[in-house]
Scaffold this motif. Sequence first.
Motif, PDB file in Angstrom:
ATOM      1  N   MET A  58       0.830  -1.200   0.000  1.00  0.00           N
ATOM      2  CA  MET A  58       0.000   0.000   0.000  1.00  0.00           C
ATOM      3  C   MET A  58       0.871   1.260   0.000  1.00  0.00           C
ATOM      4  N   LYS A  59       0.396   2.292  -0.668  1.00  0.00           N
ATOM      5  CA  LYS A  59       1.181   3.523  -0.746  1.00  0.00           C
ATOM      6  C   LYS A  59       1.100   4.293   0.566  1.00  0.00           C
ATOM      7  N   SER A  80      10.043   1.213  -5.611  1.00  0.00           N
ATOM      8  CA  SER A  80       9.400  -0.016  -5.169  1.00  0.00           C
ATOM      9  C   SER A  80       7.948   0.006  -5.619  1.00  0.00           C
ATOM     10  N   LYS A  81       7.380  -1.184  -5.800  1.00  0.00           N
ATOM     11  CA  LYS A  81       6.038  -1.245  -6.377  1.00  0.00           C
ATOM     12  C   LYS A  81       5.012  -0.563  -5.484  1.00  0.00           C
ATOM     13  N   ASP A  82       5.207  -0.627  -4.150  1.00  0.00           N
ATOM     14  CA  ASP A  82       4.232   0.077  -3.313  1.00  0.00           C
ATOM     15  C   ASP A  82       4.688   1.507  -2.983  1.00  0.00           C
ATOM     16  N   ARG A 135      -4.736  11.175   1.580  1.00  0.00           N
ATOM     17  CA  ARG A 135      -4.818  10.672   0.204  1.00  0.00           C
ATOM     18  C   ARG A 135      -5.240  11.793  -0.739  1.00  0.00           C
ATOM     19  N   LEU A 136      -6.256  12.567  -0.323  1.00  0.00           N
ATOM     20  CA  LEU A 136      -6.723  13.671  -1.170  1.00  0.00           C
ATOM     21  C   LEU A 136      -5.642  14.727  -1.368  1.00  0.00           C
ATOM     22  N   LEU A 137      -4.891  14.987  -0.317  1.00  0.00           N
ATOM     23  CA  LEU A 137      -3.827  15.985  -0.401  1.00  0.00           C
ATOM     24  C   LEU A 137      -2.853  15.636  -1.525  1.00  0.00           C
TER      25      LEU A 137
END
Lengths: 335, 181
Positions: A1-2, A97-99, A299-301
């Motif tokens: 997860m990011k 990295s993928k995440d 997340r929105l930021l």
Amino acid sequence: MKWYENNAEHADIVLSTRVRLARNLKDYPFPSRLNEAGKNKVNAVVRDALLTGKRAKTFDYVEMRTLSHTQCVSLAEKHLISPEFASDSEGRALILSKDEDVSIMLCEEDHVRVQVIYPGLSLEAAYETANELDEALSRKVEIAFDPRLGYLTQCPTNLGTGLRASVMLHLPALSRSGAMQRLANTVAKLGLILRGAYGEGSKPVGDIYQLSNQVTLGISEQAAIKNLESIANQIIAQEKSAREALLKDDVFIDRIWRAWGILQSAHMLSCAEFMELGSLVRIGAAEGVLDIPVQTLTRLLVETQPATLNCAQGRSCTPAERDVLRARAVKEALR
Amino acid sequence: MLCQNCNQKEATTHIKRVVNGEAEEHHLCSECAKKLGYDHFLDDFSLSIPNFFSSFFHDTMPALKGAGAEHCGTCGSSFEDIVRSGMVGCADCYDKFFDRLLPSIQRIHGRARHAGKTPHYTVEPDEKGADKVAEAPKAQTAEQQIAALEAEMQKAIESQNFEQAAVLRDKIKELKGDDRK
């Protein structure tokens, strides 16, 4: 997860933790004295040293010239690369990295800039991850090092550990109390820097600040991390007590609800307006005034920054189009 | 056209600048232009970091005039090149120009002695051929090897891995012994 999708310790105040290590290969001149072919060679050496075994599967190697300018800026908006790295792609590459928690900039100011970004306050874990990569690299490639000066860097400001650690803090209560300047002066005396993370230096936007270490020579990695962590904890405690006082004020509670109302119903939102209202909604969410996860605001930021919006659309939008898209994204997320 | 910064007022200032060879254009209202520092057209637009730090070096310049002909044997930089760009050319420049760089370094960092970790370059035996393994230790001086091993030993002790610490201690002893012969 990011990092901006994840929940973590102290997420009510700390958005993210970043640790960066600057390294150079012993046998090559620093990037400013390398031409494109030289940089490509350095990039390949580091890629081959790092992307073996498990890492070959969990990391991507990206030559920056294969990305559009918008994609580059979007990576900077997500804090995965520096704005400077985004501005010029010649001879530069990125190991990501993928995440998206580890990004390694190749041939930025130094040959190698390992960066780890984690959600919330997790300095030790972030350093550990960065250190693992550094160990893996330095076992296979000779790193420029001097026993007196430590890791040798292109700019002498990074000599020593080459370690820059930072935490991104949301401090709406402290900044409303007018304490920020005094706080910045105090931490400066302790070898740290506190400054606005968004907007112009003198006028930070969205009450988001970055606290980072300044001294890299004459201090061990562990001491630098501990020092930063302890000051961060003190600022968090101060923000918490300032919030307590602020939330007793009905006028302030009213502002939170009004901000929430606008974000839920606006048809257009500029980046600055979202930052300002988002800060109010964020503290409302963190303190239980509003029933939404704080993480939604983080997340929105990230996702409503201009280039990231363009990327999501797959094209370059006008500012007005972006404002509509931003308002729509915010409305959907807060529903 | 609206200002690209505030999106509210009419843009009156058109700014073109070239960053790293790429032209950028901005349309701003007078207020935003001023706010973003575009009102002093005679000044350099942005005080870039290298310029800022090259001012550190400049302070040490007077005593160094006339030493311009000396170049780093590895990257070809002269001390003047470093001063002008604010950037050191390569790892060997730090060695070559150490005495001249030191005042600037101390101005930035205060005391100038590394207190952090040390890299240890060892090509992993399981991944590379045996010839590479034999060649790797030569790349370090005995002093560096000892320092690296000592750091590793310290780590082993901290993590209470005393067996490994003992092995490392013996290795260090051996290296130190070799020196005395």
